[in-house]
Design an enzyme around this catalytic site. Structure first.
Site, short mmCIF file in Angstrom:
data_model
loop_
_atom_site.label_atom_id
_atom_site.label_comp_id
_atom_site.label_asym_id
_atom_site.label_seq_id
_atom_site.Cartn_x
_atom_site.Cartn_y
_atom_site.Cartn_z
N SER A 124 -58.22 -41.55 -0.45
CA SER A 124 -56.96 -42.20 -0.80
C SER A 124 -56.24 -41.38 -1.89
CB SER A 124 -57.52 -43.48 -1.59
OG SER A 124 -56.27 -43.89 -2.19
N TYR A 149 -62.62 -48.43 -8.01
CA TYR A 149 -62.12 -48.19 -6.78
C TYR A 149 -61.80 -46.65 -6.57
CZ TYR A 149 -59.70 -47.59 -2.14
OH TYR A 149 -59.37 -47.13 -0.98
N LYS A 153 -63.90 -43.28 -4.71
CA LYS A 153 -63.26 -42.44 -3.49
C LYS A 153 -63.42 -40.89 -4.24
CE LYS A 153 -62.40 -44.91 -0.52
NZ LYS A 153 -62.90 -45.22 0.83
P1 NAD Z 1 -60.81 -53.03 5.68
O1 NAD Z 1 -61.43 -53.89 4.73
O2 NAD Z 1 -59.96 -53.58 6.63
O3 NAD Z 1 -61.91 -52.45 6.56
C1 NAD Z 1 -63.30 -51.79 6.08
C2 NAD Z 1 -64.48 -52.40 7.13
O4 NAD Z 1 -65.55 -52.07 6.66
C3 NAD Z 1 -64.30 -53.91 7.19
O5 NAD Z 1 -64.11 -54.23 8.47
C4 NAD Z 1 -65.75 -54.24 6.57
O6 NAD Z 1 -66.26 -55.19 6.94
C5 NAD Z 1 -66.62 -53.13 6.56
N1 NAD Z 1 -67.64 -52.65 5.60
C6 NAD Z 1 -67.54 -52.75 4.24
N2 NAD Z 1 -68.61 -52.27 3.73
C7 NAD Z 1 -69.42 -52.11 4.76
C8 NAD Z 1 -70.58 -51.59 4.86
N3 NAD Z 1 -71.37 -51.61 3.57
N4 NAD Z 1 -71.44 -51.57 5.91
C9 NAD Z 1 -70.68 -51.78 7.17
N5 NAD Z 1 -69.45 -52.14 7.05
C10 NAD Z 1 -68.76 -52.29 5.91
O7 NAD Z 1 -60.01 -51.87 5.08
P2 NAD Z 1 -59.28 -50.77 5.52
O8 NAD Z 1 -57.71 -50.84 5.00
O9 NAD Z 1 -59.08 -50.77 7.23
O10 NAD Z 1 -59.56 -49.27 4.86
C11 NAD Z 1 -60.63 -48.45 5.65
C12 NAD Z 1 -61.09 -47.36 4.58
O11 NAD Z 1 -59.77 -46.62 4.18
C13 NAD Z 1 -61.49 -47.78 3.29
O12 NAD Z 1 -62.58 -46.87 2.92
C14 NAD Z 1 -60.49 -47.90 2.42
O13 NAD Z 1 -60.98 -47.70 1.02
C15 NAD Z 1 -59.72 -46.63 2.79
N6 NAD Z 1 -58.36 -46.78 2.16
C16 NAD Z 1 -57.72 -47.73 2.77
C17 NAD Z 1 -56.17 -47.88 2.20
C18 NAD Z 1 -55.40 -49.11 2.55
O14 NAD Z 1 -54.32 -49.44 1.75
N7 NAD Z 1 -55.71 -50.14 3.39
C19 NAD Z 1 -55.70 -46.86 1.54
C20 NAD Z 1 -56.61 -45.74 1.28
C21 NAD Z 1 -57.62 -45.50 1.68
#
Ligand code: NAD
Ligand code: UDP
Length: 336
Positions: A124, A149, A153
């Protein structure tokens, strides 16, 4: 190519699975459904006419992961699974470090046992903290994070850097996302936050659809064009395509690969409110509030490296981001 997608039922993972299936790649999804609905699988199938393998389980469960690697011939892993709510991470730091950091360590340990050494990690822009200048390049300093958070990362990035240093046969790709927004243009898939949305775009969408009364705009006294915070919003399908480009261009190349995934354009909170209002034909009620602790004034990506080395560039405009979000939100007012 078989790609294990951790967190593949979530917002970014599900859109990436659709794009992968359309590109002829085979996603194998694992997810513990802590922040996703199983309905996502039906939507992926509806859109692609293919139902990917889905295995419910946790990335911290070593025996579960071992069984997945034993059963499927995995070429690469994209690691989306994790917790992502900044405010919650301040209240529950141990849960965040356990899920995000420990989960990544268990995953890489199981990959090593299985002889799988190609990993793409969801990082991120938060690892850059409050940037000294914009646009932010991949060489800019990281680590001055402002919440657990972001620190989680950063810690995973450091672990993976040390891993590839010690075991140079690994291909590790760190993708630093800016602000993912938007939805599949079909209106069938989108972001479905549980409870009150933390992020701007889903909050605006819920105001437009009548689920929330008004948006609180956090700060109108930043040194930006209209005083509100400026971010680099990127359409989730462009982001998904960035993962495919990363897999294809560097996923088989040993070494460390770091890329910003953004558009290179900054938009203010008021720009996004106005764009959403145009897209939805609804007026978005808002009030100006004090700054949110930990927020920065402005942040957008330098996209040169991704363009040069991955041949990837975000294509979709803010108009498409807001129109697609509105189609998803108005077709699915309560989410999935
Ligand atoms: P999201 O919460 O929609 O998706 C994450 C998925 O991981 C979910 O389906 C959840 O059920 C699953 N999950 C969580 N912990 C788990 C575990 N221990 N074992 C198995 N499954 C697990 O989030 P997203 O927006 O799709 O983000 C995906 C990734 O991208 C994350 O790592 C997030 O930190 C990163 N990210 C997201 C953003 C954003 O703004 N959406 C920005 C930067 C980075
Ligand atoms: N924001 C806002 N009201 C909200 C949510 C966010 O004014 O309800 C602002 C926030 O201060 C920032 C921008 O919108 O300037 C993007 O915030 P978001 O939480 O979506 O992403 P961040 O960049 O903080 O990860």
């Amino acid at each position: 190519m078989n790609v294990l997608i951790t967190g593949g039922m979530g917002y970014i993972g599900s859109h990436t699975c659709v794009e992968m299936l359309e590109a002829g790649l085979t996603p194998i999804i694992i997810d513990n459904l802590c922040n996703a609905r199983s309905e996502v699988l039906n939507r992926i199938e509806h859109l692609t006419q293919q139902r990917p393998v889905f295995l419910e389980g946790d990335v911290r469960d070593e025996a579960f992961l071992d069984s997945v690697f034993a059963q499927y011939d995995i070429d690469s892993v994209i690691h989306f699974a994790g917790l992502k709510a900044v405010g919650e991470s301040v209240r529950k730091p141990l849960e965040y470090y356990d899920n995000n950091v420990n989960g990544s360590l268990v995953l890489t340990r199981c990959m090593r046992k299985a002889g799988v050494t190609s990993l793409v990690f969801s990082s991120s822009a938060t690892v850059y903290g409050d940037p000294q200048s914009v646009p932010i390049t991949e060489q800019d300093p990281t680590g001055a994070t402002t919440n657990p958070y972001g620190t989680s990362k950063y810690m995973v990035e450091r672990c993976l850097m040390d891993l590839v240093h010690a075991e140079p046969e690994w291909s590790i790709t760190l993708l630093r996302y800016f602000n993912p927004v938007g939805a599949h243009p079909s209106g069938l898939m989108g972001e479905d936050p549980q409870g009150t949305p933390n992020n701007l775009m889903p909050f605006i969408a819920q105001v437009a659809v009548g689920r929330r009364e008004k948006l609180s705009i956090f700060g109108d006294d930043y040194q930006t064009k209209d005083g509100t915070g400026v971010r680099d919003y990127i359409h989730v399908l462009d982001l998904a395509d960035g993962h495919i480009a990363a897999l294809q261009q560097v996923g088989a190349k040993p070494g460390l690969h770091i890329f910003n995934l953004g558009t290179g354009q900054g938009s203010s909170v008021l720009d996004m409110v106005n764009a959403f209002s145009q897209a939805s034909g609804k007026s978005i009620a808002y009030e100006l509030c004090p700054r949110r602790p930990g927020d920065i004034a402005k942040c957008w990506a330098s996209t040169d490296k991704a363009q040069r080395e991955l041949g990837w560039k975000a294509k979709r405009s803010v108009t498409e981001m807001t129109a697609d979000t509105w189609r998803w939100q108005s077709n699915n007012p309560q989410g999935y």
